[in-house]
Design an enzyme around this catalytic site. Sequence first.
Site, PDB file in Angstrom:
ATOM      1  N   ASP A 227     109.316 -16.802 -52.210  1.00 48.04           N
ATOM      2  CA  ASP A 227     108.319 -17.515 -53.022  1.00 48.04           C
ATOM      3  C   ASP A 227     108.979 -18.541 -53.947  1.00 48.04           C
ATOM      4  OD1 ASP A 227     106.726 -15.664 -51.860  1.00 48.04           O
ATOM      5  OD2 ASP A 227     105.856 -14.889 -53.717  1.00 48.04           O
TER       6      ASP A 227
ATOM      7  N   HIS B  60     112.719 -14.545 -53.919  1.00 51.82           N
ATOM      8  CA  HIS B  60     112.510 -15.912 -54.417  1.00 51.82           C
ATOM      9  C   HIS B  60     113.739 -16.743 -54.065  1.00 51.82           C
ATOM     10  CE1 HIS B  60     109.992 -13.248 -56.829  1.00 51.82           C
ATOM     11  NE2 HIS B  60     109.149 -14.262 -56.903  1.00 51.82           N
TER      12      HIS B  60
HETATM   13 ZN    ZN Z   1     105.628 -16.864 -57.486  1.00 46.87          ZN
END
Ligand code: ZN
Length: 452
Positions: free
Chosen positions: A263, A405
Amino acid sequence: MRKRRLNKKGKILLLIIIFIITLIVLLFIFRNDNSLFNQIINNNKYSLNIYYEKTGINDLDKLIKDKIIKEKNEFIKLSKQNDSDNKFDFIFDAQMQKYNDCYFIHSVIQKYVGGAHYERIDKSYIYSKKHKKYLTINDFIEGEENMQKLSLMIKHKIYGISYDKDIELTKEEIENSTAPNLENYEHFYFNDEGITIIFVPMHVFGWSEGETKVTLSWNDINDLLKKEYKNMNYISDNKTNITPKTRDINTLKGKKVIAFTFDDGPNNSTTTILLDGLKKLDARATFFVLGSRVSYNEKVLQRAYEEGNEIGSHTYSHKNLLKLSNDELKYEIENTNKTIQEAIGIIPKLIRPPYGNINAKVKQATMMHTICWNIDSNDWRTRNRNKIKDEIVNHAYDGAIVLLHDIYEESVYGALLAIKELKNRGYEFVTISEMSELKGTMLDYDTTYFGF
Ligand code: ZN
């Protein structure tokens, strides 16, 4: 004598010629007149208004005309017994659309024969000139699964319309009126825009809403159609000419699979390290990108897509979707999709809501598949590659979705370490779409997927 007989023959011949010419002229006039079936009657008992423009296909025109005449005769019979002050009323109207060799005629009879309101009879005639037969939606859509996909998209649009109109419908009402069966998809047509489904009053929404038209673009439906009816003129939205690397997922059948998801990117430096690693390890992942970051990290996103990874939306600016107005929500979703489309040529189908925050209302507005996770690497908290690796490896199982991430270097290295270790334990690394296909799950728009 001989001369007279010849003259007589001549006269007969002349008469025959005149007769034939008259017949041709009459036929011509009759033909012209026949292109329209139009009747208006207005008397003290009833009014009647019929307007039908013929297609020129005799079979089809006859069928419709016979139907009109039958209904009209019944109506007139009823009207003659009308003693009330209210005039009875009969209106026939038909809308025709043509696409390829197909005629789509949606006819509506509205009649008033006493009582509180009008009656309405809808009938669709869909006719293929080439095959000389009447068609249903099943003749256009390739297979049951695609019909289900169409129904899902329509269901979602209906959710959106009910939301816009502020009409409360139960889930069951929407499910029933959009389920993939012939009755629900009786009235439809194709044109340059795509397919339009017509829902008659009282099918989904009430009388006062009139008919409800729901259109799906060619972009949405072209893949669902039988080859014969695909839009050959349709130019895919893919203007970037990126052809993603494909692979035969059958080779992964029966193996343990995990979907790593990243993400908050893309990010030129860290995402590049990740892509190098994934390539080396023959692993694929899914990137839920922020629309706001795409324009200045476009190349790395294109590379991710080209190498067979999947690109999904993480919205434009990472806001809590539950706290947005309709307009703000629309912006977050549509602007991201547009930005991604401009970069890689396709509109993403998957969304990861920021913070995992989503509800039914937001899902209705997005028309995307909601993907969450069931293994949280806690990477943003620990920022330590070994801890991140351990967190993933210790919780790994077949069908899991891992949250990471790719904007942090430690996350990228932690992910690659985990992949190496799990490879040794027989795992393969797939995108969300590959995973859903391998697990036989057709993604819908209501479910939040945490794993498979
Ligand atoms: Zn996020």
